[in-house]
Motif scaffolding. Sequence first.
Motif: not given
Length: 180
Positions: A130-139
């Motif tokens: 899962v990749q958050p659209i607002e950014g951050g590392e995928p989980k």
Amino acid sequence: IDIDGSNPKQLTNQFSTKASFAPDSRTIAYMSSANSHTISTITIDGGEPRQLIRNESGHPVFSPDGSKLACIYSEKDDTQWRIAIIPATGGPPVKTFPFPSGLSLPFRWTPDGKSIMYALRRRGVGNIWVQPIEGGEPKQLTNFTSDLIHSFDVSQDGKQFVFSRGTRSSDVVLFSGIKK
């Protein structure tokens, strides 16, 4: 085409693939291959297709609210593919992410539209990330220890998944002595 298979209607006049319906069920985004791979939309009533982006792009998937598309994307002078979020009305990406090694398409959106999901193959095993659209590392969302994910989808409430998982096999066969 009608539900009973009658009244088929051709919508495009070029090679078109990887179609995604908007939530309104009236607009289709697709990968067009007229001169290069780009994303276009057309209504189910037909008419002129609308190219959304000029850069190499493909595999569009509408967000749950229909305002955005997740897709693959490449800058004009760059051969590096990226994951991109583009406006459903067209224009340059509003967000891009690195294209992870082992990515398996298509994308899926989380029901809240805040993240995209995709399958990654690592050491011969497929899992959903899962990749958050607002950014951050995928989980990593799943933790399978065997097999590949061939396809998957998520229920509208986000509580259930359906997977097609298994192995892939292929053979190479050499034919010789064949006479014309």
